[in-house]
Design an enzyme around this catalytic site. Sequence first.
Site, short mmCIF file in Angstrom:
data_model
loop_
_atom_site.label_atom_id
_atom_site.label_comp_id
_atom_site.label_asym_id
_atom_site.label_seq_id
_atom_site.Cartn_x
_atom_site.Cartn_y
_atom_site.Cartn_z
N ASP A 45 0.82 -1.21 0.00
CA ASP A 45 0.00 0.00 0.00
C ASP A 45 0.85 1.26 0.00
O ASP A 45 2.05 1.21 0.28
CB ASP A 45 -0.88 0.02 1.26
CG ASP A 45 -2.09 -0.89 1.11
OD1 ASP A 45 -2.38 -1.29 -0.02
OD2 ASP A 45 -2.72 -1.17 2.14
N LYS A 67 -3.11 4.31 -3.45
CA LYS A 67 -3.44 5.52 -4.19
C LYS A 67 -2.21 6.41 -4.21
O LYS A 67 -1.55 6.59 -3.19
CB LYS A 67 -4.56 6.25 -3.44
CG LYS A 67 -5.29 7.25 -4.32
CD LYS A 67 -6.12 8.19 -3.49
CE LYS A 67 -7.38 7.54 -2.97
NZ LYS A 67 -8.32 8.48 -2.37
N MET A 182 -7.27 8.86 10.03
CA MET A 182 -7.89 9.39 8.79
C MET A 182 -8.83 10.57 9.08
O MET A 182 -9.91 10.66 8.51
CB MET A 182 -8.68 8.28 8.08
CG MET A 182 -7.80 7.17 7.57
SD MET A 182 -8.73 5.82 6.82
CE MET A 182 -9.15 4.85 8.25
N1 SAH Z 1 -3.67 -0.08 9.27
C1 SAH Z 1 -3.13 1.22 9.61
C2 SAH Z 1 -4.16 2.30 9.45
C3 SAH Z 1 -4.55 2.54 8.01
S1 SAH Z 1 -5.69 3.85 7.83
C4 SAH Z 1 -2.57 1.17 11.05
O1 SAH Z 1 -2.81 0.20 11.76
O2 SAH Z 1 -1.87 2.10 11.44
C5 SAH Z 1 -4.58 5.17 7.43
C6 SAH Z 1 -4.44 6.10 8.60
O3 SAH Z 1 -3.51 5.55 9.53
C7 SAH Z 1 -3.85 7.45 8.25
O4 SAH Z 1 -4.83 8.32 7.73
C8 SAH Z 1 -3.36 7.90 9.60
O5 SAH Z 1 -4.44 8.30 10.41
C9 SAH Z 1 -2.82 6.59 10.17
N2 SAH Z 1 -1.37 6.43 9.90
C10 SAH Z 1 -0.79 5.41 9.26
N3 SAH Z 1 0.56 5.55 9.26
C11 SAH Z 1 0.82 6.69 9.92
C12 SAH Z 1 2.02 7.39 10.29
N4 SAH Z 1 3.23 6.94 9.95
N5 SAH Z 1 1.89 8.52 10.98
C13 SAH Z 1 0.71 8.99 11.36
N6 SAH Z 1 -0.46 8.39 11.05
C14 SAH Z 1 -0.41 7.25 10.35
#
Ligand code: SAH
Length: 290
Positions: A45, A67, A182
């Site tokens: 992703d 995306k 998000m």
């Molecule tokens: N499966 C992922 C979440 C995916 S949804 C998890 O467990 O972290 C995507 C959201 O995850 C982003 O919009 C943000 O809110 C968060 N996110 C993922 N990676 C991030 C990072 N390095 N720093 C801050 N927020 C992050």
Amino acid sequence: MRQRFGLPVFEAGWVWLAGAGPGDPGLLTLHTVHGLAEADAVVYDALVDDRILALAKPTAELVFAGKRGGKPSPKQRDISDRLIELARSGKRVLRLKGGDPFVFGRGGEEALALVEAGIHFRVIPGVTAGTGGLAYAGIPVTHRDTNQAVTFVTGHSAAGEVPEGLDWEAIGQGSPVIVLYMAMKHLGIIASKFIATGRNPDEPVAVVSNASTPDQKVLETTLAKAAQDVAAAEMAAPAVICIGDVVRLRSGLDWLGALTSGRMLDPDPLGEKGSGAEQDGERQQRPNLA
Ligand code: SAH
């Protein structure tokens, strides 16, 4: 590594649905590192860090499934079909997702599609941004003196709107700490919803973008000012947002800030140990950080 840690054999025709953590390759699990080393195809992703993809074996096929550059993302069904097709062709397929695949990551949907297609799979949890990302900003999601519960909320429905199926009032009134994923786009609306449920407009909020990567940024603000401060600081997704008193602990626990800037840490961030200790001159830097 497999022998040493008793890791499973990555069988041909299997899919491993793995978490890549928030960014720092050091937060990968041994299972995921092993999967990267063995996989014939890595389907990843947008949020998966390049330094992590660099751990794939050189002959592995890298398939982008996110995306990028404003182009629409492949449909979820197309991604699942691709996983099935790769597995059926006898490849070892590593499906690599940011954070934890089962936390706001649609990992469940993909796994169910594999079940339906009769493909064998393994799930490898990852460090999710809502806990690990905040830890890199010096914020524990629970702390005995501040909260006995935490709620993880998405600020984005499948249609890209503020989620409608949530009981905002119950969360606002019942959860001392709220962690939003998000939620950058609709932060203003979400903050107003929580203030309308009775939360203090001055309640501390931290916004952590690109957590655990070299681009990590942290903004401390309040519920009422969060949206305007995020815009002024030009912070962008991906970001996790933490609402609640645990944010105050950051002045004592920002280990990364202490490492990189030599900032002093406050041993009494909640101001509970009485007068004197919180005087600037008497602040101690935590040992063993530098
Ligand atoms: N499966 C992922 C979440 C995916 S949804 C998890 O467990 O972290 C995507 C959201 O995850 C982003 O919009 C943000 O809110 C968060 N996110 C993922 N990676 C991030 C990072 N390095 N720093 C801050 N927020 C992050």
